[in-house]
Design a protein around this motif. Structure first.
Motif, short mmCIF file in Angstrom:
data_model
loop_
_atom_site.label_atom_id
_atom_site.label_comp_id
_atom_site.label_asym_id
_atom_site.label_seq_id
_atom_site.Cartn_x
_atom_site.Cartn_y
_atom_site.Cartn_z
N ASP A 33 -87.80 -32.47 -13.46
CA ASP A 33 -87.98 -33.42 -14.55
C ASP A 33 -88.33 -32.69 -15.84
OD1 ASP A 33 -87.61 -35.42 -12.69
OD2 ASP A 33 -89.77 -35.77 -12.40
N THR A 34 -87.74 -33.12 -16.95
CA THR A 34 -88.07 -32.57 -18.25
C THR A 34 -89.25 -33.33 -18.84
OG1 THR A 34 -85.78 -31.90 -18.66
CG2 THR A 34 -87.22 -32.09 -20.58
N LEU A 35 -90.35 -32.63 -19.07
CA LEU A 35 -91.55 -33.26 -19.61
C LEU A 35 -91.59 -33.20 -21.13
CD1 LEU A 35 -94.33 -31.98 -17.16
CD2 LEU A 35 -92.94 -34.05 -17.00
N VAL A 36 -91.24 -32.03 -21.69
CA VAL A 36 -91.26 -31.84 -23.14
C VAL A 36 -89.93 -31.21 -23.55
CG1 VAL A 36 -92.43 -30.81 -25.12
CG2 VAL A 36 -93.76 -31.48 -23.10
N PRO A 37 -89.00 -32.00 -24.09
CA PRO A 37 -87.73 -31.43 -24.55
C PRO A 37 -87.87 -30.84 -25.95
CG PRO A 37 -87.69 -33.82 -24.80
CD PRO A 37 -89.04 -33.47 -24.20
N VAL B 94 -90.37 -28.06 -17.99
CA VAL B 94 -89.88 -28.84 -16.86
C VAL B 94 -90.90 -28.81 -15.73
CG1 VAL B 94 -87.46 -28.41 -17.45
CG2 VAL B 94 -88.61 -26.93 -15.79
N GLN B 95 -90.88 -29.86 -14.91
CA GLN B 95 -91.76 -29.96 -13.75
C GLN B 95 -90.92 -30.06 -12.49
OE1 GLN B 95 -94.18 -33.48 -13.55
NE2 GLN B 95 -95.22 -32.86 -11.68
N PHE B 96 -91.34 -29.36 -11.45
CA PHE B 96 -90.72 -29.50 -10.13
C PHE B 96 -91.54 -30.54 -9.37
CE2 PHE B 96 -89.04 -25.63 -11.71
CZ PHE B 96 -87.78 -25.51 -11.14
N ARG B 97 -91.07 -31.76 -9.44
CA ARG B 97 -91.82 -32.89 -8.86
C ARG B 97 -91.44 -33.05 -7.39
NH1 ARG B 97 -90.31 -38.18 -8.44
NH2 ARG B 97 -88.56 -37.83 -9.88
N VAL B 98 -92.44 -32.97 -6.54
CA VAL B 98 -92.23 -33.13 -5.09
C VAL B 98 -92.46 -34.59 -4.75
CG1 VAL B 98 -92.95 -32.39 -2.81
CG2 VAL B 98 -93.01 -30.77 -4.71
N ALA B 99 -91.39 -35.27 -4.38
CA ALA B 99 -91.47 -36.71 -4.14
C ALA B 99 -92.38 -37.03 -2.95
CB ALA B 99 -90.07 -37.27 -3.87
N GLY B 100 -93.25 -38.01 -3.14
CA GLY B 100 -94.08 -38.48 -2.06
C GLY B 100 -95.26 -37.61 -1.72
N ARG B 101 -95.51 -36.58 -2.49
CA ARG B 101 -96.65 -35.70 -2.22
C ARG B 101 -97.76 -35.94 -3.24
NH1 ARG B 101 -96.23 -29.18 -2.64
NH2 ARG B 101 -96.45 -29.65 -4.86
N VAL C 299 -92.36 -25.07 -15.45
CA VAL C 299 -91.65 -23.87 -15.89
C VAL C 299 -91.13 -24.05 -17.31
CG1 VAL C 299 -89.70 -22.31 -15.43
CG2 VAL C 299 -90.96 -23.29 -13.52
N THR C 300 -91.15 -22.97 -18.08
CA THR C 300 -90.50 -22.96 -19.40
C THR C 300 -89.02 -22.68 -19.19
OG1 THR C 300 -91.01 -20.61 -19.67
CG2 THR C 300 -92.60 -22.19 -20.56
N ASP C 301 -88.17 -23.63 -19.51
CA ASP C 301 -86.74 -23.52 -19.27
C ASP C 301 -86.05 -23.28 -20.61
OD1 ASP C 301 -84.29 -23.52 -18.06
OD2 ASP C 301 -84.17 -25.69 -17.77
N TRP C 302 -85.83 -22.00 -20.95
CA TRP C 302 -85.28 -21.64 -22.25
C TRP C 302 -83.78 -21.93 -22.33
CZ3 TRP C 302 -89.33 -21.39 -25.04
CH2 TRP C 302 -90.50 -20.81 -24.54
N HIS C 303 -83.30 -22.29 -23.51
CA HIS C 303 -81.91 -22.66 -23.71
C HIS C 303 -81.09 -21.47 -24.21
CE1 HIS C 303 -83.35 -27.07 -24.45
NE2 HIS C 303 -83.45 -26.70 -23.19
N ASN C 304 -79.79 -21.53 -23.94
CA ASN C 304 -78.85 -20.52 -24.41
C ASN C 304 -78.63 -20.72 -25.91
OD1 ASN C 304 -76.66 -18.78 -24.83
ND2 ASN C 304 -75.86 -19.15 -22.79
N ALA C 305 -78.89 -19.69 -26.71
CA ALA C 305 -78.81 -19.82 -28.16
C ALA C 305 -77.42 -20.20 -28.64
CB ALA C 305 -79.26 -18.52 -28.82
#
Length: 421
Positions: free
Chosen positions: A82-86, A93-100, A136-142
């Motif tokens: 999931d993207t938390l802050v675009p 981004v967050q790696f959300r574990v469903a149901g945990r 995680v910080t998910d950096w974009h391609n310039a």
């Protein structure tokens, strides 16, 4: 326009090699050649398959590929990204574990912006997910960022980290891998002075060039040998007409890849020769070690010119972080202001990119931090990749980092449980 023709020429060469590989694979795979069972056709087909795949990967962002993880309840839980802050140049981004239920350990993994995508840390994320909530910080391609979105240099990078830490709150443990280590240290010091309540609880710096001169390597020596003018002339180009970032000045990913490969050309040549021979003998597979590694290694991204040049000029040549003289928006960031964030450094004894001594220099800069909140570890026999994604990380370093977090982060209050999906 500066470098636009050469940028498009590199893309043309890449595209041509991909086409040649596809053509060779298709041509040599015709059933009619079975009537003349000469090994040349199998070798040609194998060469074409490996060549096509390799050049195609260079312009494709890899997928995280983390589908599910086992949990303590004995079930496999789906993982959603999931993207938390675009943001224009990178998302949180967050790696959300469903149901945990929320985990006591909350970890922000700061990925490097050094030619590869954040997915280079895929195995690091996968190893942390069973025990932590991971961001995680998910950096974009310039090349995909329009010029209208403005510049992005090391000060902007630092402020992105500040915003991400503020968003996640103080019950956070930050792990910075490689290139972002000095900027993550600076971002933590920035918060210590400007917004103390938003500071993370722990900061782990893995294989980063806090003081590049502490243990010179081929990377740091190169930065010393060339002037900034020479560097800009040699590597900076403008994005070509094919991409959204047309006209943006960048250090192209394809040029970075050529540099990466040249550092270990013999090793890479042998790996590709072996892969071609295995495929020709029918012993290769789509998901063998070679393809898993090179699908990630060959996937490269452009860096903004201002980010790359300011990194070389201010981190490596000017040693602003090493001298505690780093400036953000006209104000000096004093690393000595860090007084309550526990700091740990991790290095590999055989790291030829960020050699032992470069990262541990962070502890000397934290003059306001008591010795009880400082820790360091040098992993015997580990290279650069191994300290965050290899067997050294899995078997030795990861347990040490989690213990460090537990010893210094205290108990985090659980938040509202996740909704099962």
């Amino acid at each position: 326009m500066k470098g636009m023709m050469s940028y498009d020429l590199m893309e043309t060469i890449r595209n041509t090699n991909e086409w040649m590989g596809a053509s060779a694979r298709a041509m040599a795979s015709y059933p009619i050649w079975g009537m003349a069972p000469h090994p040349m056709f199998k070798l040609m087909s194998a060469w074409g398959h490996v060549t096509e795949r390799s050049f195609a990967r260079m312009v494709i962002k890899p997928d995280w590929g983390i589908r599910s993880i086992p949990a303590e309840d004995g079930r496999d839980h789906l993982v959603h990204v999931d993207t938390l802050v675009p943001r224009p140049f990178g998302d949180l981004v967050q790696f959300r574990v469903a149901g945990r239920a929320p985990m006591a350990r909350r970890v922000l993994l700061v990925a490097p912006m050094s030619g590869h995508y954040a997915t280079l840390l895929r195995s690091t994320v996968a190893s942390l997910l069973p025990d932590c909530d991971v961001f995680v910080t998910d950096w974009h391609n310039a090349r995909d960022i329009p010029v209208s979105d403005g510049k992005f240099d090391i000060e902007d990078y630092t402020l992105y980290l500040v915003d991400f830490m503020r968003h996640l709150g103080p019950d956070l443990n930050v792990i910075a891998v490689c290139q972002p280590a000095p900027l993550t240290l600076a971002a933590t010091a920035y918060l210590a002075e400007e917004d103390p309540d938003a500071q993370p609880r722990t900061l782990t710096l893995i294989g980063g060039p806090i003081d590049p001169d502490a243990a010179p390597t081929e990377v740091t020596d190169f930065g010393r040998r060339v002037t900034m003018g020479q560097l800009e002339h040699m590597v900076i180009q403008r994005v070509g007409f094919k991409y959204k970032g047309v006209g943006r000045l960048v250090y192209p990913g394809l040029m970075q890849l050529a540099s990466f490969i040249s550092m270990n050309a013999d090793k890479h040549s042998a790996a590709f020769f072996e892969k071609i021979m295995l495929d020709a003998k029918g012993e290769g597979s789509e998901h063998d070690h070679h393809n898993r590694f090179y699908d990630e290694y060959l996937a490269v991204m452009d860096m903004t010119a201002e980010f790359y040049l300011s990194t070389v000029e201010r981190i490596f040549k000017g040693r602003e972080v090493a001298d505690n003289a780093f400036v953000v928006e006209g104000k000096r960031v004093d690393i000595g202001k860090i007084t309550r964030v526990a700091v740990k450094t991790v290095e590999g004894s055989k790291d030829d990119i960020s050699a032992p001594g470069q990262c541990i220099a962070a502890l000397d800069l934290c003059t306001g931090l008591p010795a009880s909140k400082k820790a360091s570890h040098v992993e015997p026999g580990a290279g650069h990749y191994g300290i965050f994604a290899g067997s050294s990380w899995r078997n030795n370093i990861r347990p040490l980092v989690l213990d460090f977090i537990d010893q210094n982060a205290g108990k985090a209050e659980p938040k509202a449980p996740m909704r099962a999906v």
